[in-house]
Every structure is written in structure tokens, then in C-alpha cells.
Design a protein around this motif. Structure first.
Motif, PDB file in Angstrom:
ATOM      1  N   HIS A  69      14.949   0.208  17.079  1.00  0.00           N
ATOM      2  CA  HIS A  69      14.957  -0.217  16.230  1.00  0.00           C
ATOM      3  C   HIS A  69      13.725   1.172  16.256  1.00  0.00           C
ATOM      4  N   CYS A  70      13.947   1.401  14.666  1.00  0.00           N
ATOM      5  CA  CYS A  70      12.872   3.052  14.235  1.00  0.00           C
ATOM      6  C   CYS A  70      12.079   2.600  13.107  1.00  0.00           C
ATOM      7  N   LEU A  71      10.620   2.818  12.989  1.00  0.00           N
ATOM      8  CA  LEU A  71       9.727   2.046  11.704  1.00  0.00           C
ATOM      9  C   LEU A  71       8.954   3.847  11.303  1.00  0.00           C
ATOM     10  N   ALA A  72       8.508   3.694  10.147  1.00  0.00           N
ATOM     11  CA  ALA A  72       8.347   5.174  10.186  1.00  0.00           C
ATOM     12  C   ALA A  72       6.255   4.593   9.595  1.00  0.00           C
ATOM     13  N   LYS A  73       6.407   5.609   9.908  1.00  0.00           N
ATOM     14  CA  LYS A  73       4.743   5.934   9.640  1.00  0.00           C
ATOM     15  C   LYS A  73       4.434   5.499   8.210  1.00  0.00           C
ATOM     16  N   PRO A  74       3.064   5.093   7.895  1.00  0.00           N
ATOM     17  CA  PRO A  74       2.101   4.821   9.401  1.00  0.00           C
ATOM     18  C   PRO A  74       2.870   3.462   9.757  1.00  0.00           C
ATOM     19  N   LEU A  75       2.550   3.191  10.723  1.00  0.00           N
ATOM     20  CA  LEU A  75       2.657   1.577  11.210  1.00  0.00           C
ATOM     21  C   LEU A  75       2.070   0.372   9.979  1.00  0.00           C
ATOM     22  N   THR A  76       2.141  -0.608  10.637  1.00  0.00           N
ATOM     23  CA  THR A  76       0.639  -1.719   9.841  1.00  0.00           C
ATOM     24  C   THR A  76       1.270  -2.743  10.334  1.00  0.00           C
ATOM     25  N   LYS A  77       0.291  -3.714  10.599  1.00  0.00           N
ATOM     26  CA  LYS A  77       0.704  -5.504  11.214  1.00  0.00           C
ATOM     27  C   LYS A  77       1.761  -6.087  10.443  1.00  0.00           C
ATOM     28  N   ALA A  78       1.887  -5.550   9.360  1.00  0.00           N
ATOM     29  CA  ALA A  78       3.845  -5.913   9.149  1.00  0.00           C
ATOM     30  C   ALA A  78       5.289  -5.873   8.894  1.00  0.00           C
ATOM     31  N   LYS A  79       4.691  -4.073   9.624  1.00  0.00           N
ATOM     32  CA  LYS A  79       5.794  -3.676  10.518  1.00  0.00           C
ATOM     33  C   LYS A  79       6.004  -3.765  11.605  1.00  0.00           C
ATOM     34  N   ILE A  80       5.011  -4.560  11.958  1.00  0.00           N
ATOM     35  CA  ILE A  80       5.656  -4.720  14.164  1.00  0.00           C
ATOM     36  C   ILE A  80       6.053  -6.424  14.107  1.00  0.00           C
TER      37      ILE A  80
END
Lengths: 136, 145
Positions: A115-126
Motif C-alpha cells: 500500500h501507499c499512504l500520503a503524509k502526514p500519517l495519522t492513526k486513521a490512515k494506519i
């Protein structure tokens, strides 16, 4: 799909072990805190080369690897490729900047990311990704 | 005093100095790490001052190595994003645009803005954290959406 809350994760008693690979000490501190907040444990690597060495030395296995893209010594794309060549089976999640274009993101994914996530990382994204790991 | 702290925080958001990422950091604060946000902010300012000095030195030398300048600013923008420093982030983005097109004058001008916003945010956050410490433990005040 119901999202597990922090309480649900605690109830399963499974601790997610995460490797955080990032050259920014600020991001390392924040991401460690996020992982701790959702009930996991973490180890850090300051660049991709350190991440490779951690795996080469053996004895460490991670459920999840958070991989920054832009790093000195060895960047995220090269590190991901190398880890997959080393047959590392962990879920590898790339962390990209919003400034990255579609081509750069695709190249990162093709290196072997899950997977790919955009910064900034948050609890909700992870959290959804952690849920995936818990359900596996 | 709690009310004063809440009002100061609200104004930081209303005036655009901070964005939702700051709230995310506050959500991570707990009894084990009651000063987590202040620690993160301290680390941000320590690191960003180093980057500002590096950029200052590069610009003073008159050497417009736009790749190097862009690399510094990439790091600076990344850190600013991580802490929710909205205005600083915006100025960093503009600086990177000038680097991209090789506009030295633009870089010089915008860098003054970057430093100005950074200094303003630092002053405001130091004041906020000082008051927050005096006020004692509180529930995280929520920004009205």
C-alpha cells in the motif's frame, strides 16, 4: 466493513510489530507514537540501508514496515526492492509526499509495496491496514 | 486559564498557523506522555533552525544550487507538514516552486517569508505551551469544524 477500534485490537492480544524507516527524526517520533497508541511495538531505521541491515542480520521479523520514500544512503524504492529480493514477507506501506506525482507513486508501488499512504500519517490512515493484518 | 489556553489555540487555527495535523498530535498525547506535542514541537524547531541555517549559508555564498536548496526545503516542508505548521508549509511550497524554475530572486524573497512565518509560529507556540503548562492537565479542546 467494521473498523476495529483500539479496544478491539487490545482484546485480541496480538501486538503488531512495526519497522519504521524514515530519515526524519520528527517523523520517527510521531510514527512511533502512533504505533504505540494503536497497541503495537516498533523499531526504527534512519534510512533504507539500515532497514536492509536489520533484515540481513536476521532475528527480526515485522508485521508491517512503514517506508519513507526520500532517504539518504538508500531510498524507499530501492529498499523495498531489496527487501522483496531478500524474500521479506512483511506488509510494506510506502509513505509519500503529496508532491510526488503519479509516476513516482507507481514506481514506488511496483518496487513491491502493499500500500501507499500520503503524509502526514495519522492513526486513521494506519488503522485499516492494521485491521487487515489482524484479520489475516 | 484553561479558557485562555483554549482561545489561544483556537486563534492559531483560525489565523491559519496550524492545521488538523496539530490536532492529530494532540490526540496522541496521554498520561504516559502528557507533553508529547510540546516535545515534538521542540524537536521541529531544533531541526528546522538547522535547515534554515543551511539554506541561509547556501544563499549567502551566492551559490544557487537549486537541487540542494530544494532538498533542504523538501525536508523542511516535510517536518512542517508533520507538525501542522500550515503557513510555514505554504511558504516552503512556494520556495520549492522557485527552485524548480531556477528563479534565484524568487527564492531569496520567499525565504524571508519562510523565516518570518517560522519565527512567528515559534513565538506563538512557545507562549501557548507555557500557558498550557501553567494551566495544568486538561481535556484536549476541539477545534470547531
Amino acid at each position: 466493513m467494521a473498523t476495529k477500534s483500539m479496544v478491539d485490537i487490545e482484546k485480541t492480544k496480538k501486538k503488531i510489530n512495526v519497522l519504521i524507516v524514515d530519515d526524519d527524526p520528527l517523523n520517527l517520533q510521531i510514527h512511533e507514537k502512533i504505533i504505540k497508541a494503536i497497541g503495537g511495538t516498533s523499531q526504527t531505521a534512519n534510512n533504507g540501508e539500515e532497514a536492509v541491515i536489520i533484515h540481513r542480520d536476521g532475528g527480526s521479523s515485522f508485521d508491517l514496515i512503514l517506508m519513507d520514500k526520500e532517504m539518504p544512503e538508500r531510498d524507499g524504492v530501492s529498499t523495498t526492492k531489496k527487501l522483496r529480493e531478500m524474500e521479506v514477507k512483511s506488509m510494506i506501506v510506502g509513505v509519500t509526499s503529496l508532491a510526488d506525482n503519479e509516476e513516482e507513486r507507481r514506481a514506488f508501488m511496483e518496487a513491491g509495496l502493499n500500500h501507499c499512504l500520503a503524509k502526514p500519517l495519522t492513526k486513521a490512515k494506519i488503522l485499516p491496514l492494521i485491521n487487515q493484518l489482524m484479520d489475516a | 486559564m484553561q479558557r485562555q489556553v483554549a482561545l489561544i489555540k483556537k486563534s492559531l487555527f483560525d489565523q491559519g498557523y496550524l492545521d488538523e495535523q496539530f490536532m492529530e498530535l494532540e490526540e496522541l498525547q496521554d498520561d504516559a506522555n502528557p507533553n508529547f506535542v510540546e516535545e515534538v514541537a521542540t524537536l521541529y524547531f531544533k531541526d528546522s533552525i538547522r535547515l534554515i541555517n543551511s539554506i541561509d549559508q547556501a544563499l549567502e555564498r551566492g551559490s544557487f544550487d537549486f537541487n540542494r536548496l530544494d532538498n533542504y526545503m523538501h525536508q523542511f516542508k516535510g517536518s512542517s507538514t508533520s507538525i501542522g505548521a500550515s503557513k510555514v508549509k505554504t511558504e516552503c511550497t512556494m520556495f520549492r516552486e522557485y527552485c524548480r524554475v531556477g528563479n534565484a530572486e524568487g527564492c531569496l524573497r520567499i525565504f524571508q517569508q519562510v523565516k518570518k512565518e517560522h519565527a512567528t509560529l515559534r513565538k506563538k507556540l512557545e507562549h501557548y505551551f507555557q500557558l498550557a503548562r501553567q494551566a495544568g492537565p486538561k481535556e484536549t479542546a476541539r477545534r470547531s469544524k
